[in-house]
Design a protein around this motif. Structure first.
Motif, PDB file in Angstrom:
ATOM      1  N   GLY A 137      -6.263   6.256   6.532  1.00  0.00           N
ATOM      2  CA  GLY A 137      -5.163   6.278   6.946  1.00  0.00           C
ATOM      3  C   GLY A 137      -4.333   5.571   5.662  1.00  0.00           C
ATOM      4  O   GLY A 137      -5.045   5.164   4.700  1.00  0.00           O
ATOM      5  N   VAL A 138      -3.008   5.251   5.981  1.00  0.00           N
ATOM      6  CA  VAL A 138      -2.317   4.673   4.949  1.00  0.00           C
ATOM      7  C   VAL A 138      -2.451   3.118   5.195  1.00  0.00           C
ATOM      8  O   VAL A 138      -2.661   2.433   3.958  1.00  0.00           O
ATOM      9  CB  VAL A 138      -0.900   4.990   5.117  1.00  0.00           C
ATOM     10  CG1 VAL A 138      -0.019   4.240   4.093  1.00  0.00           C
ATOM     11  CG2 VAL A 138      -0.692   6.567   4.989  1.00  0.00           C
ATOM     12  N   LYS A 139      -2.225   2.467   6.264  1.00  0.00           N
ATOM     13  CA  LYS A 139      -2.111   0.969   6.267  1.00  0.00           C
ATOM     14  C   LYS A 139      -1.279   0.212   5.244  1.00  0.00           C
ATOM     15  O   LYS A 139      -0.130   0.250   5.534  1.00  0.00           O
ATOM     16  CB  LYS A 139      -3.531   0.578   6.279  1.00  0.00           C
ATOM     17  CG  LYS A 139      -4.477   1.093   7.385  1.00  0.00           C
ATOM     18  CD  LYS A 139      -6.062   0.704   7.370  1.00  0.00           C
ATOM     19  CE  LYS A 139      -6.761   1.197   8.889  1.00  0.00           C
ATOM     20  NZ  LYS A 139      -8.223   0.742   8.615  1.00  0.00           N
ATOM     21  N   SER A 140      -1.959  -0.216   4.481  1.00  0.00           N
ATOM     22  CA  SER A 140      -0.993  -0.868   3.228  1.00  0.00           C
ATOM     23  C   SER A 140      -1.430  -0.266   1.793  1.00  0.00           C
ATOM     24  O   SER A 140      -2.685   0.210   1.738  1.00  0.00           O
ATOM     25  CB  SER A 140      -0.978  -2.310   3.198  1.00  0.00           C
ATOM     26  OG  SER A 140      -2.413  -2.828   2.913  1.00  0.00           O
ATOM     27  N   LEU A 141      -0.663  -0.263   0.948  1.00  0.00           N
ATOM     28  CA  LEU A 141      -1.191   0.148  -0.551  1.00  0.00           C
ATOM     29  C   LEU A 141      -2.395  -0.407  -1.046  1.00  0.00           C
ATOM     30  O   LEU A 141      -3.220   0.108  -1.586  1.00  0.00           O
ATOM     31  CB  LEU A 141       0.131   0.163  -1.333  1.00  0.00           C
ATOM     32  CG  LEU A 141       1.259   0.961  -1.309  1.00  0.00           C
ATOM     33  CD1 LEU A 141       2.229   0.915  -2.367  1.00  0.00           C
ATOM     34  CD2 LEU A 141       0.934   2.374  -1.042  1.00  0.00           C
ATOM     35  N   LEU A 142      -2.370  -1.780  -0.771  1.00  0.00           N
ATOM     36  CA  LEU A 142      -3.444  -2.669  -1.199  1.00  0.00           C
ATOM     37  C   LEU A 142      -4.665  -2.215  -0.447  1.00  0.00           C
ATOM     38  O   LEU A 142      -5.881  -2.100  -1.184  1.00  0.00           O
ATOM     39  CB  LEU A 142      -3.301  -4.156  -0.602  1.00  0.00           C
ATOM     40  CG  LEU A 142      -4.222  -5.262  -1.158  1.00  0.00           C
ATOM     41  CD1 LEU A 142      -4.314  -5.127  -2.736  1.00  0.00           C
ATOM     42  CD2 LEU A 142      -4.000  -6.494  -0.858  1.00  0.00           C
ATOM     43  N   GLU A 143      -4.740  -1.862   0.874  1.00  0.00           N
ATOM     44  CA  GLU A 143      -5.980  -1.451   1.427  1.00  0.00           C
ATOM     45  C   GLU A 143      -6.248  -0.071   0.883  1.00  0.00           C
ATOM     46  O   GLU A 143      -7.365   0.387   0.900  1.00  0.00           O
ATOM     47  CB  GLU A 143      -5.721  -1.360   2.959  1.00  0.00           C
ATOM     48  CG  GLU A 143      -5.697  -2.658   3.690  1.00  0.00           C
ATOM     49  CD  GLU A 143      -5.647  -2.455   5.270  1.00  0.00           C
ATOM     50  OE1 GLU A 143      -6.683  -2.481   5.787  1.00  0.00           O
ATOM     51  OE2 GLU A 143      -4.412  -2.829   5.701  1.00  0.00           O
ATOM     52  N   LEU A 144      -5.467   0.849   0.725  1.00  0.00           N
ATOM     53  CA  LEU A 144      -5.624   2.007   0.176  1.00  0.00           C
ATOM     54  C   LEU A 144      -6.449   1.962  -1.284  1.00  0.00           C
ATOM     55  O   LEU A 144      -7.103   2.705  -1.731  1.00  0.00           O
ATOM     56  CB  LEU A 144      -4.245   2.843  -0.163  1.00  0.00           C
ATOM     57  CG  LEU A 144      -3.761   3.987   1.155  1.00  0.00           C
ATOM     58  CD1 LEU A 144      -2.483   4.508   0.704  1.00  0.00           C
ATOM     59  CD2 LEU A 144      -4.997   4.921   1.489  1.00  0.00           C
ATOM     60  N   ALA A 145      -5.668   1.013  -2.154  1.00  0.00           N
ATOM     61  CA  ALA A 145      -6.344   0.734  -3.255  1.00  0.00           C
ATOM     62  C   ALA A 145      -7.880   0.534  -3.220  1.00  0.00           C
ATOM     63  O   ALA A 145      -8.782   0.703  -3.970  1.00  0.00           O
ATOM     64  CB  ALA A 145      -5.717  -0.373  -4.072  1.00  0.00           C
ATOM     65  N   GLY A 146      -8.134  -0.343  -1.958  1.00  0.00           N
ATOM     66  CA  GLY A 146      -9.378  -0.802  -1.933  1.00  0.00           C
ATOM     67  C   GLY A 146     -10.570   0.475  -1.624  1.00  0.00           C
ATOM     68  O   GLY A 146     -11.742   0.402  -1.567  1.00  0.00           O
ATOM     69  N   ALA A 147      -9.963   1.544  -0.995  1.00  0.00           N
ATOM     70  CA  ALA A 147     -10.248   2.800  -0.356  1.00  0.00           C
ATOM     71  C   ALA A 147     -10.710   3.710  -1.555  1.00  0.00           C
ATOM     72  O   ALA A 147     -11.249   4.845  -1.399  1.00  0.00           O
ATOM     73  CB  ALA A 147      -9.751   2.920   0.590  1.00  0.00           C
ATOM     74  N   LEU A 148      -9.965   3.655  -2.653  1.00  0.00           N
ATOM     75  CA  LEU A 148     -10.082   4.480  -3.693  1.00  0.00           C
ATOM     76  C   LEU A 148     -11.571   4.684  -4.243  1.00  0.00           C
ATOM     77  O   LEU A 148     -12.045   3.746  -4.359  1.00  0.00           O
ATOM     78  CB  LEU A 148      -9.385   4.149  -4.876  1.00  0.00           C
ATOM     79  CG  LEU A 148      -7.684   4.438  -4.788  1.00  0.00           C
ATOM     80  CD1 LEU A 148      -7.002   4.221  -6.151  1.00  0.00           C
ATOM     81  CD2 LEU A 148      -7.305   5.644  -4.245  1.00  0.00           C
ATOM     82  N   ASP A 149     -12.054   5.998  -4.312  1.00  0.00           N
ATOM     83  CA  ASP A 149     -13.293   6.223  -4.836  1.00  0.00           C
ATOM     84  C   ASP A 149     -13.407   5.785  -6.449  1.00  0.00           C
ATOM     85  O   ASP A 149     -13.505   6.912  -7.131  1.00  0.00           O
ATOM     86  CB  ASP A 149     -14.038   7.495  -4.494  1.00  0.00           C
ATOM     87  CG  ASP A 149     -15.109   7.697  -4.810  1.00  0.00           C
ATOM     88  OD1 ASP A 149     -16.049   6.541  -5.162  1.00  0.00           O
ATOM     89  OD2 ASP A 149     -15.689   8.958  -4.838  1.00  0.00           O
ATOM     90  N   SER A 150     -13.224   4.463  -7.034  1.00  0.00           N
ATOM     91  CA  SER A 150     -13.199   4.023  -8.134  1.00  0.00           C
ATOM     92  C   SER A 150     -13.800   3.066  -8.750  1.00  0.00           C
ATOM     93  O   SER A 150     -14.062   1.951  -7.731  1.00  0.00           O
ATOM     94  CB  SER A 150     -11.856   4.020  -8.683  1.00  0.00           C
ATOM     95  OG  SER A 150     -11.547   3.608  -9.824  1.00  0.00           O
ATOM     96  N   SER A 151     -14.595   2.780  -9.685  1.00  0.00           N
ATOM     97  CA  SER A 151     -15.087   1.558 -10.095  1.00  0.00           C
ATOM     98  C   SER A 151     -14.306   0.293 -10.485  1.00  0.00           C
ATOM     99  O   SER A 151     -14.527  -0.817 -10.722  1.00  0.00           O
ATOM    100  CB  SER A 151     -16.055   2.048 -11.272  1.00  0.00           C
ATOM    101  OG  SER A 151     -15.324   2.620 -12.404  1.00  0.00           O
ATOM    102  N   ALA A 152     -12.898   0.918 -10.532  1.00  0.00           N
ATOM    103  CA  ALA A 152     -11.800  -0.207 -10.951  1.00  0.00           C
ATOM    104  C   ALA A 152     -11.661  -1.251  -9.938  1.00  0.00           C
ATOM    105  O   ALA A 152     -12.159  -1.004  -8.832  1.00  0.00           O
ATOM    106  CB  ALA A 152     -10.508   0.473 -11.379  1.00  0.00           C
ATOM    107  N   GLN A 153     -11.493  -2.346 -10.514  1.00  0.00           N
ATOM    108  CA  GLN A 153     -10.767  -3.475  -9.467  1.00  0.00           C
ATOM    109  C   GLN A 153      -9.674  -3.132  -8.399  1.00  0.00           C
ATOM    110  O   GLN A 153      -9.038  -2.079  -8.720  1.00  0.00           O
ATOM    111  CB  GLN A 153     -10.406  -4.789 -10.074  1.00  0.00           C
ATOM    112  CG  GLN A 153     -11.760  -5.493 -10.993  1.00  0.00           C
ATOM    113  CD  GLN A 153     -12.977  -5.940  -9.995  1.00  0.00           C
ATOM    114  OE1 GLN A 153     -12.577  -6.517  -8.989  1.00  0.00           O
ATOM    115  NE2 GLN A 153     -14.074  -5.337 -10.431  1.00  0.00           N
ATOM    116  N   ARG A 154      -9.916  -3.587  -7.423  1.00  0.00           N
ATOM    117  CA  ARG A 154      -8.589  -3.356  -6.415  1.00  0.00           C
ATOM    118  C   ARG A 154      -7.183  -3.663  -6.966  1.00  0.00           C
ATOM    119  O   ARG A 154      -6.169  -2.799  -6.614  1.00  0.00           O
ATOM    120  CB  ARG A 154      -8.804  -4.010  -5.186  1.00  0.00           C
ATOM    121  CG  ARG A 154      -7.638  -3.810  -4.035  1.00  0.00           C
ATOM    122  CD  ARG A 154      -7.744  -4.617  -2.876  1.00  0.00           C
ATOM    123  NE  ARG A 154      -8.927  -4.342  -1.956  1.00  0.00           N
ATOM    124  CZ  ARG A 154      -9.098  -4.447  -0.861  1.00  0.00           C
ATOM    125  NH1 ARG A 154      -8.118  -4.977  -0.174  1.00  0.00           N
ATOM    126  NH2 ARG A 154     -10.180  -3.951   0.058  1.00  0.00           N
TER     127      ARG A 154
END
Length: 268
Positions: free
Chosen positions: A12-29
């Motif tokens: 879901g959306v929740k917060s942009l910070l949580e979305l950042a953590g859910a990105l399928d990426s090797s980058a830091q949150r």
């Protein structure tokens, strides 16, 4: 865009910070968060292109469509986000195709609605409209006159306290329809409502009347109006019972419009 939609489908959306953590990426949150923020700030999209794509994907270009008009709002402290949206009804679902975001509280005014519909028709000149379906909020003399002149068939629920002219007398719709029982009754012929000639379809619900106004008589009008529930389901899916759009703390109109584009992709 793909990473964002995938993350929304996960949590879901929740917060942009949580979305950042859910990105399928090797980058830091923190890096992913900055990436999302830059995306929402600089990314541009054509809402009319999105709507055309949806119509193409749904395969309804040559069909008469049912348009659902409604709005939703939420607040972030003293700031308000107000979304006016058109969706298309397809097989029990409501698919968003056009919207605008206003930074205010409360119902749209008639001029806002007219400008909104003009913009929609400009972008979708060949779309065939079976009905525009809306609730009691979307009423008014100028609005009804506009829909009639634009030859947009509509079915809109009317308020019981609406004044009408019948046989030379002024009365409210509640008084005019007071003999309606829990069965469907049709008042054919022209009744003057807000200076527009309309046909009424009336039935009694629990404690109130369901009064529908349209430009033409239609025995299936109640079944048509039932389709309006699709956009309520859509809003629930985008908000509290689904993607929790209102949790992002984003209130700038342009950013919310972009966010809605991404969530609409995820929803579809």
């Amino acid at each position: 865009m793909v990473l964002f939609v995938q993350a929304v489908l996960k949590i879901g959306v929740k917060s942009l910070l949580e979305l950042a953590g859910a990105l399928d990426s090797s980058a830091q949150r923190a890096s992913s968060l900055r990436r999302i923020e830059r995306f929402l700030k600089y990314f541009e999209f054509g809402i009319h292109l999105f709507g055309r794509m949806m119509i193409k994907v749904l395969g309804i270009e040559s069909e008469k469509v049912y348009l659902l008009l409604d709005r939703t709002e939420w607040s972030l402290g003293k700031r308000w986000v107000n979304v006016l949206m058109l969706s298309v009804y397809v097989e029990g679902m409501s698919v968003p195709i056009f919207w605008r975001v206003y930074q205010k509280k409360g119902a749209s005014n008639q001029q806002e609605r007219i400008e909104f519909m003009n913009a929609f028709l400009e972008h979708f000149p060949t779309l065939q409209i079976a009905y525009l379906i809306a609730d009691r909020e979307f009423i008014g003399k100028e609005w009804f006159s506009y829909l009639q002149q634009a030859q947009i068939p509509f079915v809109i629920r009317l308020k019981e306290n609406f004044q009408i002219t019948h046989q030379g007398e002024q009365k409210t719709l509640k008084v005019f329809c007071r003999d309606v029982k829990a069965c469907r009754c049709y008042y054919k012929g022209s009744l003057k409502i807000c200076d527009t000639d309309m046909h009424l379809s009336v039935t009694a619900l629990a404690g109130e009347l369901l009064i529908l106004g349209s430009l033409q008589a239609d025995r299936q009008i109640f079944q048509v109006y039932q389709k309006r529930w699709g956009i309520e389901t859509l809003f629930r899916a985008l908000k509290t019972q689904g993607f929790t759009l209102e949790n992002t703390a984003i209130y700038e109109a342009r950013k919310v419009e972009k966010l809605l584009f991404l969530l609409s992709l995820a929803f579809v």
